[in-house]
Design a protein around this motif. Structure first.
Motif, PDB file in Angstrom:
ATOM      1  N   MET A   1       0.837  -1.179   0.000  1.00  0.00           N
ATOM      2  CA  MET A   1       0.000   0.000   0.000  1.00  0.00           C
ATOM      3  C   MET A   1       0.886   1.248   0.000  1.00  0.00           C
ATOM      4  O   MET A   1       1.928   1.258   0.622  1.00  0.00           O
ATOM      5  CB  MET A   1      -0.905   0.010   1.221  1.00  0.00           C
ATOM      6  CG  MET A   1      -1.851  -1.150   1.241  1.00  0.00           C
ATOM      7  SD  MET A   1      -3.378  -0.857   2.119  1.00  0.00           S
ATOM      8  CE  MET A   1      -4.264   0.168   1.008  1.00  0.00           C
ATOM      9  N   LYS A   2       0.402   2.265  -0.679  1.00  0.00           N
ATOM     10  CA  LYS A   2       1.109   3.543  -0.740  1.00  0.00           C
ATOM     11  C   LYS A   2       0.341   4.576   0.072  1.00  0.00           C
ATOM     12  O   LYS A   2      -0.873   4.506   0.181  1.00  0.00           O
ATOM     13  CB  LYS A   2       1.221   4.026  -2.182  1.00  0.00           C
ATOM     14  CG  LYS A   2       2.062   3.124  -3.071  1.00  0.00           C
ATOM     15  CD  LYS A   2       2.144   3.678  -4.452  1.00  0.00           C
ATOM     16  CE  LYS A   2       3.335   4.611  -4.478  1.00  0.00           C
ATOM     17  NZ  LYS A   2       3.634   5.132  -5.808  1.00  0.00           N
ATOM     18  N   ILE A   3       1.077   5.519   0.609  1.00  0.00           N
ATOM     19  CA  ILE A   3       0.467   6.615   1.356  1.00  0.00           C
ATOM     20  C   ILE A   3       0.475   7.871   0.485  1.00  0.00           C
ATOM     21  O   ILE A   3       1.416   8.081  -0.281  1.00  0.00           O
ATOM     22  CB  ILE A   3       1.210   6.837   2.684  1.00  0.00           C
ATOM     23  CG1 ILE A   3       0.431   7.752   3.591  1.00  0.00           C
ATOM     24  CG2 ILE A   3       2.608   7.341   2.465  1.00  0.00           C
ATOM     25  CD1 ILE A   3       0.867   7.706   5.026  1.00  0.00           C
ATOM     26  N   GLN A   4      -0.585   8.636   0.562  1.00  0.00           N
ATOM     27  CA  GLN A   4      -0.690   9.874  -0.208  1.00  0.00           C
ATOM     28  C   GLN A   4      -1.137  10.996   0.724  1.00  0.00           C
ATOM     29  O   GLN A   4      -2.066  10.823   1.497  1.00  0.00           O
ATOM     30  CB  GLN A   4      -1.694   9.720  -1.352  1.00  0.00           C
ATOM     31  CG  GLN A   4      -1.282   8.687  -2.369  1.00  0.00           C
ATOM     32  CD  GLN A   4      -2.335   8.491  -3.447  1.00  0.00           C
ATOM     33  OE1 GLN A   4      -3.518   8.739  -3.235  1.00  0.00           O
ATOM     34  NE2 GLN A   4      -1.905   8.035  -4.601  1.00  0.00           N
ATOM     35  N   TYR A   5      -0.463  12.123   0.635  1.00  0.00           N
ATOM     36  CA  TYR A   5      -0.750  13.261   1.510  1.00  0.00           C
ATOM     37  C   TYR A   5      -1.544  14.355   0.798  1.00  0.00           C
ATOM     38  O   TYR A   5      -1.505  15.514   1.214  1.00  0.00           O
ATOM     39  CB  TYR A   5       0.559  13.829   2.068  1.00  0.00           C
ATOM     40  CG  TYR A   5       1.313  12.846   2.915  1.00  0.00           C
ATOM     41  CD1 TYR A   5       0.900  12.553   4.216  1.00  0.00           C
ATOM     42  CD2 TYR A   5       2.423  12.185   2.423  1.00  0.00           C
ATOM     43  CE1 TYR A   5       1.580  11.639   4.998  1.00  0.00           C
ATOM     44  CE2 TYR A   5       3.120  11.272   3.198  1.00  0.00           C
ATOM     45  CZ  TYR A   5       2.689  11.002   4.481  1.00  0.00           C
ATOM     46  OH  TYR A   5       3.372  10.093   5.254  1.00  0.00           O
ATOM     47  N   ASN A   6      -2.288  14.006  -0.235  1.00  0.00           N
ATOM     48  CA  ASN A   6      -3.071  14.996  -0.975  1.00  0.00           C
ATOM     49  C   ASN A   6      -4.043  15.749  -0.064  1.00  0.00           C
ATOM     50  O   ASN A   6      -4.284  16.942  -0.254  1.00  0.00           O
ATOM     51  CB  ASN A   6      -3.842  14.337  -2.119  1.00  0.00           C
ATOM     52  CG  ASN A   6      -2.907  13.790  -3.179  1.00  0.00           C
ATOM     53  OD1 ASN A   6      -1.780  14.239  -3.316  1.00  0.00           O
ATOM     54  ND2 ASN A   6      -3.369  12.798  -3.912  1.00  0.00           N
ATOM     55  N   LYS A   7      -4.585  15.060   0.917  1.00  0.00           N
ATOM     56  CA  LYS A   7      -5.515  15.709   1.850  1.00  0.00           C
ATOM     57  C   LYS A   7      -4.814  16.825   2.622  1.00  0.00           C
ATOM     58  O   LYS A   7      -5.397  17.885   2.859  1.00  0.00           O
ATOM     59  CB  LYS A   7      -6.076  14.684   2.831  1.00  0.00           C
ATOM     60  CG  LYS A   7      -7.054  13.708   2.232  1.00  0.00           C
ATOM     61  CD  LYS A   7      -7.461  12.721   3.307  1.00  0.00           C
ATOM     62  CE  LYS A   7      -8.825  12.153   3.079  1.00  0.00           C
ATOM     63  NZ  LYS A   7      -9.256  11.299   4.197  1.00  0.00           N
ATOM     64  N   PHE A  62      -3.936  12.215   5.387  1.00  0.00           N
ATOM     65  CA  PHE A  62      -3.445  11.287   4.370  1.00  0.00           C
ATOM     66  C   PHE A  62      -4.492  10.235   4.037  1.00  0.00           C
ATOM     67  O   PHE A  62      -5.495  10.103   4.722  1.00  0.00           O
ATOM     68  CB  PHE A  62      -2.159  10.598   4.834  1.00  0.00           C
ATOM     69  CG  PHE A  62      -2.346   9.686   6.012  1.00  0.00           C
ATOM     70  CD1 PHE A  62      -2.614   8.335   5.825  1.00  0.00           C
ATOM     71  CD2 PHE A  62      -2.267  10.157   7.298  1.00  0.00           C
ATOM     72  CE1 PHE A  62      -2.783   7.485   6.899  1.00  0.00           C
ATOM     73  CE2 PHE A  62      -2.439   9.330   8.392  1.00  0.00           C
ATOM     74  CZ  PHE A  62      -2.702   7.978   8.178  1.00  0.00           C
ATOM     75  N   GLU A  63      -4.201   9.507   2.981  1.00  0.00           N
ATOM     76  CA  GLU A  63      -5.005   8.339   2.624  1.00  0.00           C
ATOM     77  C   GLU A  63      -4.072   7.287   2.058  1.00  0.00           C
ATOM     78  O   GLU A  63      -2.943   7.597   1.652  1.00  0.00           O
ATOM     79  CB  GLU A  63      -6.094   8.708   1.621  1.00  0.00           C
ATOM     80  CG  GLU A  63      -5.586   9.306   0.337  1.00  0.00           C
ATOM     81  CD  GLU A  63      -6.713   9.891  -0.511  1.00  0.00           C
ATOM     82  OE1 GLU A  63      -7.881   9.854  -0.098  1.00  0.00           O
ATOM     83  OE2 GLU A  63      -6.402  10.373  -1.584  1.00  0.00           O
ATOM     84  N   THR A  64      -4.519   6.068   2.042  1.00  0.00           N
ATOM     85  CA  THR A  64      -3.713   4.989   1.486  1.00  0.00           C
ATOM     86  C   THR A  64      -4.336   4.517   0.176  1.00  0.00           C
ATOM     87  O   THR A  64      -5.542   4.642  -0.027  1.00  0.00           O
ATOM     88  CB  THR A  64      -3.620   3.801   2.461  1.00  0.00           C
ATOM     89  OG1 THR A  64      -4.925   3.348   2.798  1.00  0.00           O
ATOM     90  CG2 THR A  64      -2.872   4.197   3.730  1.00  0.00           C
ATOM     91  N   ALA A  65      -3.483   4.007  -0.677  1.00  0.00           N
ATOM     92  CA  ALA A  65      -3.940   3.493  -1.973  1.00  0.00           C
ATOM     93  C   ALA A  65      -3.179   2.220  -2.279  1.00  0.00           C
ATOM     94  O   ALA A  65      -2.029   2.051  -1.852  1.00  0.00           O
ATOM     95  CB  ALA A  65      -3.711   4.528  -3.052  1.00  0.00           C
ATOM     96  N   LYS A  66      -3.787   1.362  -3.029  1.00  0.00           N
ATOM     97  CA  LYS A  66      -3.108   0.131  -3.435  1.00  0.00           C
ATOM     98  C   LYS A  66      -2.036   0.464  -4.452  1.00  0.00           C
ATOM     99  O   LYS A  66      -2.191   1.399  -5.247  1.00  0.00           O
ATOM    100  CB  LYS A  66      -4.098  -0.867  -4.020  1.00  0.00           C
ATOM    101  CG  LYS A  66      -5.056  -1.406  -2.991  1.00  0.00           C
ATOM    102  CD  LYS A  66      -5.918  -2.496  -3.548  1.00  0.00           C
ATOM    103  CE  LYS A  66      -6.820  -3.029  -2.453  1.00  0.00           C
ATOM    104  NZ  LYS A  66      -7.632  -4.135  -2.905  1.00  0.00           N
ATOM    105  N   ASP A  67      -0.963  -0.302  -4.427  1.00  0.00           N
ATOM    106  CA  ASP A  67       0.152  -0.085  -5.375  1.00  0.00           C
ATOM    107  C   ASP A  67      -0.266  -0.269  -6.813  1.00  0.00           C
ATOM    108  O   ASP A  67      -1.098  -0.971  -7.191  1.00  0.00           O
ATOM    109  CB  ASP A  67       1.301  -1.040  -5.065  1.00  0.00           C
ATOM    110  CG  ASP A  67       1.990  -0.668  -3.767  1.00  0.00           C
ATOM    111  OD1 ASP A  67       1.925   0.498  -3.367  1.00  0.00           O
ATOM    112  OD2 ASP A  67       2.595  -1.568  -3.169  1.00  0.00           O
TER     113      ASP A  67
END
Length: 67
Positions: A1-7, A62-67
């Motif tokens: 899983m990847k983390i994204q800080y777009n929020k 943050f949110e997580t997303a699948k690779d």
């Protein structure tokens, strides 16, 4: 899983705050800020400091997303 800080970046825009202001207000290192910009994991205490400054919960950053 990847983390994204777009929020996090959206919250900064809403609060009319830039990354340097966030770094200074939260007392985090430029290295931590660089990791956030690259969507790399950071220590939970960094996220807690940011959430405290922005008046939100850690999970709002943050949110997580699948690779």
């Amino acid at each position: 899983m990847k983390i994204q800080y777009n929020k996090l970046w959206k919250i900064l825009i809403d609060k009319n705050m830039n990354k340097v202001q966030l770094r200074e207000a939260a007392g985090i290192s430029s290295n931590s800020l660089a990791k956030l910009g690259k969507n790399e994991p950071v220590h939970m205490d960094v996220l807690m400091k940011i959430a405290s400054v922005l008046g939100c919960r850690v999970e709002d950053l943050f949110e997580t997303a699948k690779d």
